[in-house]
Design a protein around this motif. Structure first.
Motif, PDB file in Angstrom:
ATOM      1  N   MET A  41      -4.812  -0.146 -22.798  1.00 22.71           N
ATOM      2  CA  MET A  41      -4.775   0.908 -21.777  1.00 22.71           C
ATOM      3  C   MET A  41      -4.271   2.216 -22.367  1.00 22.71           C
ATOM      4  SD  MET A  41      -3.707  -0.885 -18.171  1.00 22.71           S
ATOM      5  CE  MET A  41      -2.181  -1.636 -18.710  1.00 22.71           C
ATOM      6  N   ALA A  42      -3.264   2.122 -23.248  1.00 21.82           N
ATOM      7  CA  ALA A  42      -2.764   3.334 -23.901  1.00 21.82           C
ATOM      8  C   ALA A  42      -3.841   3.946 -24.796  1.00 21.82           C
ATOM      9  CB  ALA A  42      -1.515   3.006 -24.716  1.00 21.82           C
ATOM     10  N   MET A 101      -7.944   8.194 -25.834  1.00 29.67           N
ATOM     11  CA  MET A 101      -9.338   8.587 -26.054  1.00 29.67           C
ATOM     12  C   MET A 101      -9.822   9.530 -24.952  1.00 29.67           C
ATOM     13  SD  MET A 101     -11.011   4.995 -27.300  1.00 29.67           S
ATOM     14  CE  MET A 101     -10.949   4.499 -29.027  1.00 29.67           C
ATOM     15  N   TYR A 102      -9.453   9.216 -23.722  1.00 26.94           N
ATOM     16  CA  TYR A 102      -9.904  10.013 -22.576  1.00 26.94           C
ATOM     17  C   TYR A 102      -9.326  11.426 -22.638  1.00 26.94           C
ATOM     18  CZ  TYR A 102     -10.201  11.624 -17.733  1.00 26.94           C
ATOM     19  OH  TYR A 102     -10.437  12.363 -16.601  1.00 26.94           O
ATOM     20  N   GLU A 103      -8.056  11.538 -22.957  1.00 25.41           N
ATOM     21  CA  GLU A 103      -7.402  12.849 -22.921  1.00 25.41           C
ATOM     22  C   GLU A 103      -7.697  13.700 -24.151  1.00 25.41           C
ATOM     23  OE1 GLU A 103      -3.433  13.463 -21.787  1.00 25.41           O
ATOM     24  OE2 GLU A 103      -3.398  11.863 -20.286  1.00 25.41           O
ATOM     25  N   PHE A 136       0.926   7.215 -20.680  1.00 20.53           N
ATOM     26  CA  PHE A 136       0.379   6.322 -21.688  1.00 20.53           C
ATOM     27  C   PHE A 136       0.206   6.986 -23.051  1.00 20.53           C
ATOM     28  CE2 PHE A 136      -1.811   3.423 -18.382  1.00 20.53           C
ATOM     29  CZ  PHE A 136      -0.740   2.530 -18.423  1.00 20.53           C
ATOM     30  N   THR A 137       0.318   8.292 -23.121  1.00 21.15           N
ATOM     31  CA  THR A 137       0.126   8.969 -24.411  1.00 21.15           C
ATOM     32  C   THR A 137       1.422   9.538 -24.981  1.00 21.15           C
ATOM     33  OG1 THR A 137      -0.395  11.114 -23.406  1.00 21.15           O
ATOM     34  CG2 THR A 137      -2.234   9.583 -23.751  1.00 21.15           C
ATOM     35  N   GLY A 180      -1.954  14.588 -29.422  1.00 22.52           N
ATOM     36  CA  GLY A 180      -3.401  14.615 -29.270  1.00 22.52           C
ATOM     37  C   GLY A 180      -4.144  14.829 -30.567  1.00 22.52           C
ATOM     38  N   GLU A 181      -3.418  15.152 -31.638  1.00 24.06           N
ATOM     39  CA  GLU A 181      -4.066  15.419 -32.922  1.00 24.06           C
ATOM     40  C   GLU A 181      -3.913  14.268 -33.912  1.00 24.06           C
ATOM     41  OE1 GLU A 181      -2.745  19.189 -34.383  1.00 24.06           O
ATOM     42  OE2 GLU A 181      -3.482  20.293 -32.622  1.00 24.06           O
TER      43      GLU A 181
END
Length: 390
Positions: A153-154, A159-161, A258-259, A307-308
């Motif tokens: 889920m994480a 991936m989504y964000e 989750f991120t 995110g990077e």
């Protein structure tokens, strides 16, 4: 004035990755014997003991193991935060040594989970069997939530964000396997490619089999004392420059984001204590229960922006010959994962800082960061170790 700077002077690993001749307690004992022999400390000198096993009258909890070892302690700690327990232990032991609560500390861990339970434990629903749950887990467990499913889920959210790809996650597994090839005791040593990872069986979308850690037996032990005492011992001391831990949740349903993990909270504390920045670190030993765990820790500790992580990994920083080699013993993804692997991260950091890593040695290694993750990305412990004391 006595020099009470905390240092690690002894390390030992029990037989791994598969050791059917040892039970969990014997893994503790064998690792302890090897750690004491490593540094030349006598067992009778140990007056502080830390252990994360069991918890409350279990077969290998702190009080039971202290009795088993015959340790006459002045300080004892049974903190259990899952795989990060040992990074928390170093934080606690360092504080106890500085305050004079004890002089020489032993930390041990041991597990026979592969020989006793087999390989299916990581994907089984948590509600199966007779174990009882309280709190949020009583609602998660009955519906078959699996350990790998929680991490998936994480990964999906990352991936989504941020557009992270499976290929980028796979790069982490490929780099760690390269180091495993240099470790004769690693469970898997054959080189793999990104395509191999993507072609391996999907366990919980998007995590493939080779995105997941191995299941093994194994144990470890660490001896800590003062820098003053270390002058008379066999090995050069490794200094505890910074150590911090933090928790954001325990059950995955309660994870605030989750991120983002507690690494973003404890990392700056550890770096601040050590007086260094991520750019100063020579090698990282991260909890790699799954490839997504590594990516979240990289971002949380500030090695790259949030995110990077995908792009950072793709650039090759973590590979052999890169500027931030990751898990130089082969990690949990390829070498060993006996259930709570955090103590292996510390032991490998010490090996690197002593210059004893053989073909896997990171050149001019002065600073290492061991970062454990416990629970479901829940409790994060960061320890910065150095060859020299400022």
């Amino acid at each position: 004035m006595p020099d009470r700077v905390p240092v690690i002077v002894g390390t030992g690993l029990s037989d791994y990755p598969q050791a059917p001749h040892l039970d969990g307690v014997q893994h503790h004992a064998q690792a302890m014997q090897r750690a004491l022999a490593d540094c030349g400390v006598a067992k009778d000198e140990i007056d502080g003991y830390l252990d994360a096993g069991g918890g409350g009258m279990m077969i290998d909890d702190a009080v039971t193991m202290a009795e088993y070892f015959g340790i006459d302690h002045r300080y004892i700690d049974g903190t259990m935060t899952g795989g990060s327990s040992f990074e928390f232990h170093v934080q606690h032991a360092a504080a106890a040594i500085r305050q004079g609560l004890c002089d020489t500390v032993l930390i041990t861990y041991g597990s026979d989970q592969l020989s006793r339970m087999g390989r299916g434990l990581g994907t089984g629903g948590l509600g199966r069997g007779v174990k009882r749950f309280a709190g949020p887990q009583q609602y998660e467990a009955p519906f078959g939530n699996s350990l790998v499913g929680s991490y998936a889920m994480a990964a999906q959210r990352h991936m989504y964000e941020f557009g992270t790809t499976s290929e980028q996650l796979a790069e982490i597994a490929v780099g760690v396997r390269e180091f495993a090839g240099l470790n004769p005791r690693a469970m898997y040593r054959e080189p793999i490619t990104v395509d191999d990872v993507l072609a391996s069986r999907l366990i919980a979308d998007p995590l493939h089999k080779l995105d997941c850690c191995v299941i093994s037996d194994g144990g470890g032990a660490i001896v800590m004392t003062t820098a003053e005492r270390a002058r008379d011992l066999r090995q050069p001391p490794v200094y505890v420059l910074g150590a911090a831990g933090a928790q954001t949740h325990w059950n995955i349903s309660q994870m605030p984001d989750f991120t983002d993990t507690a690494a973003s909270r404890c990392g700056p504390v550890a770096f601040g204590q050590a007086g260094v920045t991520p750019a100063d670190i020579d090698t990282i030993q991260f909890y790699d229960s799954f490839t997504i765990t590594v990516m979240l820790l990289l971002e949380g500790l500030g090695f790259c922006a949030r995110g990077e992580g995908g792009a950072f990994v793709k650039e090759g920083h973590l590979r052999r010959g890169g500027d931030l080699p990751l898990n130089t013993d082969g990690g949990g993804l390829s070498s060993s994962h006996p259930g709570m692997r955090g103590i292996f991260l510390l032991i490998e950091s010490v090996r690197q800082l002593r210059g004893q890593a053989g073909e896997a040695q990171v050149p001019d290694c002065e600073l290492a960061l061991a970062c454990g993750s416990g629970g479901w990305l829940s409790c994060i412990g960061a320890v910065i170790l150095g060859r020299e004391h400022p």
